[in-house]
Design an enzyme around this catalytic site. Structure first.
Site, PDB file in Angstrom:
ATOM      1  N   ASN A   1       0.863  -1.192   0.000  1.00 30.08           N
ATOM      2  CA  ASN A   1       0.000   0.000   0.000  1.00 30.08           C
ATOM      3  C   ASN A   1       0.895   1.236   0.000  1.00 30.08           C
ATOM      4  O   ASN A   1       1.506   1.562   1.014  1.00 30.08           O
ATOM      5  CB  ASN A   1      -0.887  -0.036   1.259  1.00 30.08           C
ATOM      6  N   TRP A   2       0.954   1.901  -1.159  1.00 29.83           N
ATOM      7  CA  TRP A   2       1.876   3.033  -1.285  1.00 29.83           C
ATOM      8  C   TRP A   2       1.311   4.311  -0.653  1.00 29.83           C
ATOM      9  O   TRP A   2       1.984   5.327  -0.595  1.00 29.83           O
ATOM     10  CB  TRP A   2       2.226   3.274  -2.771  1.00 29.83           C
ATOM     11  N   LYS A   3       0.079   4.263  -0.251  1.00 25.88           N
ATOM     12  CA  LYS A   3      -0.590   5.416   0.381  1.00 25.88           C
ATOM     13  C   LYS A   3      -0.417   6.681  -0.466  1.00 25.88           C
ATOM     14  O   LYS A   3      -0.282   6.587  -1.683  1.00 25.88           O
ATOM     15  CB  LYS A   3      -0.083   5.623   1.811  1.00 25.88           C
TER      16      LYS A   3
ATOM     17  N   HIS B   1      -9.710   0.774   4.950  1.00 20.86           N
ATOM     18  CA  HIS B   1      -8.430   0.990   5.650  1.00 20.86           C
ATOM     19  C   HIS B   1      -8.683   1.884   6.865  1.00 20.86           C
ATOM     20  O   HIS B   1      -9.513   2.791   6.817  1.00 20.86           O
ATOM     21  CB  HIS B   1      -7.420   1.649   4.694  1.00 20.86           C
TER      22      HIS B   1
ATOM     23  N   GLU C   1      -7.144   4.267   8.091  1.00 17.70           N
ATOM     24  CA  GLU C   1      -6.965   5.708   7.871  1.00 17.70           C
ATOM     25  C   GLU C   1      -8.229   6.304   7.270  1.00 17.70           C
ATOM     26  O   GLU C   1      -8.607   7.443   7.563  1.00 17.70           O
ATOM     27  CB  GLU C   1      -5.733   5.948   6.977  1.00 17.70           C
TER      28      GLU C   1
ATOM     29  N   GLU D   1      -5.570  -5.432  10.526  1.00 11.19           N
ATOM     30  CA  GLU D   1      -4.573  -4.397  10.778  1.00 11.19           C
ATOM     31  C   GLU D   1      -4.943  -3.658  12.057  1.00 11.19           C
ATOM     32  O   GLU D   1      -5.728  -2.700  12.020  1.00 11.19           O
ATOM     33  CB  GLU D   1      -4.560  -3.392   9.624  1.00 11.19           C
TER      34      GLU D   1
ATOM     35  N   GLY E   1       2.289   1.675  11.035  1.00  8.53           N
ATOM     36  CA  GLY E   1       3.309   2.723  11.027  1.00  8.53           C
ATOM     37  C   GLY E   1       3.948   2.908  12.397  1.00  8.53           C
ATOM     38  O   GLY E   1       4.392   3.991  12.759  1.00  8.53           O
TER      39      GLY E   1
ATOM     40  N   SER F   1       3.327  -2.629  10.426  1.00  2.39           N
ATOM     41  CA  SER F   1       4.778  -2.592  10.628  1.00  2.39           C
ATOM     42  C   SER F   1       5.490  -3.883  10.216  1.00  2.39           C
ATOM     43  O   SER F   1       6.422  -4.332  10.882  1.00  2.39           O
ATOM     44  CB  SER F   1       5.092  -2.234  12.089  1.00  2.39           C
TER      45      SER F   1
ATOM     46  N   GLY G   1       2.745  -1.276   4.372  1.00  4.06           N
ATOM     47  CA  GLY G   1       2.743   0.144   4.037  1.00  4.06           C
ATOM     48  C   GLY G   1       4.168   0.623   3.797  1.00  4.06           C
ATOM     49  O   GLY G   1       4.728   0.468   2.709  1.00  4.06           O
ATOM     50  N   GLY G   2       4.780   1.171   4.842  1.00  2.00           N
ATOM     51  CA  GLY G   2       6.108   1.794   4.731  1.00  2.00           C
ATOM     52  C   GLY G   2       7.145   0.966   3.979  1.00  2.00           C
ATOM     53  O   GLY G   2       7.833   1.481   3.084  1.00  2.00           O
TER      54      GLY G   2
HETATM   55  C1  PEP Z   1      -0.876  -0.019   6.155  1.00  2.00           C
HETATM   56  O1  PEP Z   1      -0.780   1.056   5.625  1.00  2.00           O
HETATM   57  O2  PEP Z   1      -1.909  -0.670   5.997  1.00  2.00           O
HETATM   58  C2  PEP Z   1       0.244  -0.526   6.949  1.00  2.00           C
HETATM   59  C3  PEP Z   1       0.156  -1.733   7.446  1.00  2.00           C
HETATM   60  O3  PEP Z   1       1.315   0.299   7.109  1.00  2.00           O
HETATM   61  P1  PEP Z   1       2.754  -0.070   7.778  1.00  2.00           P
HETATM   62  O4  PEP Z   1       3.221  -1.333   7.131  1.00  2.00           O
HETATM   63  O5  PEP Z   1       3.610   1.098   7.463  1.00  2.00           O
HETATM   64  O6  PEP Z   1       2.500  -0.261   9.238  1.00  2.00           O
END
Ligand code: PEP
Length: 246
Positions: A9-11, A94, A96, A161, A167, A207, A228-229
């Site tokens: 997920n590049w957000k 998600h 967010e 999640e 994050g 994470s 994500g990251g």
């Molecule tokens: C996400 O954006 O769904 C996520 C899991 O981010 P990260 O891996 O950065 O925690």
């Protein structure tokens, strides 16, 4: 048996040119083990160019969001009609979007239905807040999100999640993730639209990186990860995909 799945997920990151460069680097580096599905979810403006870069490869493309209506006066929104040519999957719900944009479970369910009606697969994200967890309500919250989000929807991927693990410095422990994900599998087997809960891909997100991926995928009910990251770096994303197979 569900298949190993890794979703990046590049957000809201990168210019279109940067997204193109990342997709190009991933295509050059990635060897996808048989039985693994790897997907990247770029921001909307980069979808077409990323899909072009990845065309003919085994790396799929997904979207990060969608509106449930197919067209009309919804300024700023994007519909399934605009996505189905480039995307096989769409992330819905998600945390967010739930927290920052006030998306309700009903609205998320409408999105999931629209995605399946358009022939794509929704990736339904569910997860409790730290407050819910501290109050012993993690299972209850997640069960509600799964039941509401998937009402009348078959063929989804579900990503657990926990909000507090996204994050963060550290994700959930593999044991904690497994506990809730086994419960999600149980809830799924009770949904009339899912005849075989064991075939649903259940992903953990929060994470994940190449050092901890296998501690998650070693768990019975974790079929893959949503990243994500660590998906913003080609080498780290490719390592995660290569280590995900279980
Ligand atoms: C996400 O954006 O769904 C996520 C899991 O981010 P990260 O891996 O950065 O925690």
């Amino acid at each position: 048996m569900s298949i190993s799945t890794v979703v990046g997920n590049w957000k809201m990151n990168m210019s279109v040119a940067e997204a193109e460069a990342l997709a190009t680097a991933i295509r050059a580096l990635l060897t996808i083990p048989d039985g693994t599905l790897a997907l990247v979810c770029p921001p909307f403006p980069a979808l077409a160019v990323v899909a072009e870069v990845l065309a003919g490869s085994t790396i799929g493309v997904g979207a990060q969001n969608v509106h449930p209506e197919s067209s009309g006066a919804f300024t700023g929104e994007v519909s399934t009609t605009m996505l189905f040519e480039t995307c096989s999957h769409v992330i819905v719900g998600h945390s967010e979007r739930r927290a920052l944009f006030g998306e309700t479970d009903d609205f998320i369910n409408r999105k999931a239905r629209a995605v399946t009606e358009a022939g794509m697969t929704p990736i339904l994200c569910v997860g409790e807040s730290l407050e819910d967890r501290d109050n012993g309500r993690a299972e209850q919250v997640v069960e509600f999100q799964v039941r509401k989000g998937l009402a009348g929807v078959s063929g989804a991927v579900v990503a657990y999640e926990p909000v507090w693990a996204i994050g963060a410095d550290r994700g959930a422990t593999p044991g904690t993730a497994q506990e809730i994900m086994a419960y999600i599998r149980e809830v799924l087997s009770d949904l009339s639209s899912y005849h075989s809960a064991s075939e649903v891909s259940l992903l953990y997100g929060g994470s994940v990186n190449h050092s901890n991926i296998q501690t998650y995928t070693a768990q019975d009910d974790i079929d893959g990860v949503l990243v994500g990251g660590a998906s913003l770096d080609a080498e780290s994303f490719c390592k995660i995909v290569e280590l995900a197979y279980r």
